[in-house]
Design an enzyme around this catalytic site. Sequence first.
Site, PDB file in Angstrom:
ATOM      1  N   GLY A 277       0.829  -1.192   0.000  1.00 52.02           N
ATOM      2  CA  GLY A 277       0.000   0.000   0.000  1.00 52.02           C
ATOM      3  C   GLY A 277       0.866   1.246   0.000  1.00 52.02           C
ATOM      4  O   GLY A 277       2.043   1.213   0.372  1.00 52.02           O
ATOM      5  N   CYS A 278       0.283   2.362  -0.409  1.00 47.24           N
ATOM      6  CA  CYS A 278       1.064   3.600  -0.524  1.00 47.24           C
ATOM      7  C   CYS A 278       1.488   4.140   0.840  1.00 47.24           C
ATOM      8  O   CYS A 278       2.652   4.514   1.036  1.00 47.24           O
ATOM      9  CB  CYS A 278       0.290   4.644  -1.310  1.00 47.24           C
TER      10      CYS A 278
END
EC number: 1.2.1.38
Length: 347
Positions: A152-153
Site C-alpha cells: 500500500g502507498c
Amino acid sequence: MADVMRVAVAGASGYAGGEILRLLLGHPAYAQGRLAIGAVTAAASAGSPLGEHHPHLTPLAQRVLEPTDAAVLAGHDVVFLALPHGHSAALADQLGADTLIVDCGADFRLTDAAAWERFYGSPHAGSWPYGLPELPGARERLRGARRIAVPGCYPTAALLALLPAMAEDLIEPAVTVVAVSGTSGAGRAAKTDLLGSEVIGSARAYNIAGAHRHTPEIAQGLAAVSGRDVTVSFTPVLIPTSRGILATCTARTTAPFSALRAAYEKAYDAEPFIYLMPEGQLPRTGAVIGSNAAHIAVAVDEAAGVLVAIAAIDNLVKGTAGAAVQSMNLALGWPETQGLSVIGVAP
C-alpha cells in the site's frame, strides 16, 4: 522466457492502471521491442477508448478497453492487477502458474488471516511475496517470483521511514505515523467528499484511531524486521493535491542521533531509489512527484526522547505503479531500475 513479454493491465481506466501504462511506455524493454502491451481492461468503462480516460497516454489512446476477465488476460506473460480490494484473488486463481501476476490491490499483502478479515471483512486469500525491494530479504523473494503483492502507498512511506531504526533495535516497538496524502490515493470513483469544492482549501483526517486498513500492513512490515510485535497509531490526512504522501513517523528512543543516522546510511547507501536527505534538510512531496524516489530525513527530539523520521513519495509511483514495475523487473531478471526515474517533476 519469451523473446517478447506480453503485458496486460487490468483496471487500466483507473489512476494506478494508467500510471502502470505510463511507466511501461517509457520502459527500455518497450522501446527495444522486448515488451509489448497487450490487453488493457476495465469494468464499467469496457468498450471505450483508453484515451477517454488517460488523454496523456497518446500512444495507446485508440486502444479499446476490454472486459476484465480471465479469458482476456490469459496468454499474457505479465498481468498487472489494478483492481478494487477483494477482486484480485478470484481472477488470479484462473490464470496460469507461469504467468507473472503483480497485484496492486490489498488481497495478498497481509500474512495474518485474522487481521485481513477484521479490516477487509472477507475470507483471507493468502499472501504473496511483498513488493517492497528495500525490505531486508525482499529482493531474494522477488527474483523469479510469479506472484507479487504490491505494498500500500501509506505503508511504503511509513516503512521506508522507520525500517532502519526498527531493524537495529534503536526505537521502541510502538510508533506513531501521521501521513498527508493527495486525492488520487482514494481512486477515481466519483465521491462527494472528493469533489474539488470539498477538498480545495481544506485538510481533514479520516479513518483515525486504528481504523485505516493500512495499519496492520505497517505493523506487519515493522515486525518482520524487528522480530517483535509492533503497535502502530496511524492517522491519515487528506490534503488538496492530486499526488504525494508525506509521512511523519515518531517513536521513543534512547539512541543518540549519530547512531540513528549511521543506521539509515548503512541501510540506504546502496539503494537506488532512496535519497537520505543531508542533515538539516527535510523532504517535500513536490520533489518526488512523477518519480520512483523516496526522500527520507531523520532527526532526534532530544527533549522528548523521540525519533522523527519523515518520508516523501509519489503515491502513484513509488507507492503503487513504480513499485509494481520495480518488482516486475526483479522477477524477470531485468535491471531493477529500468523504466524508473529518481527525478521528480517540479515545480
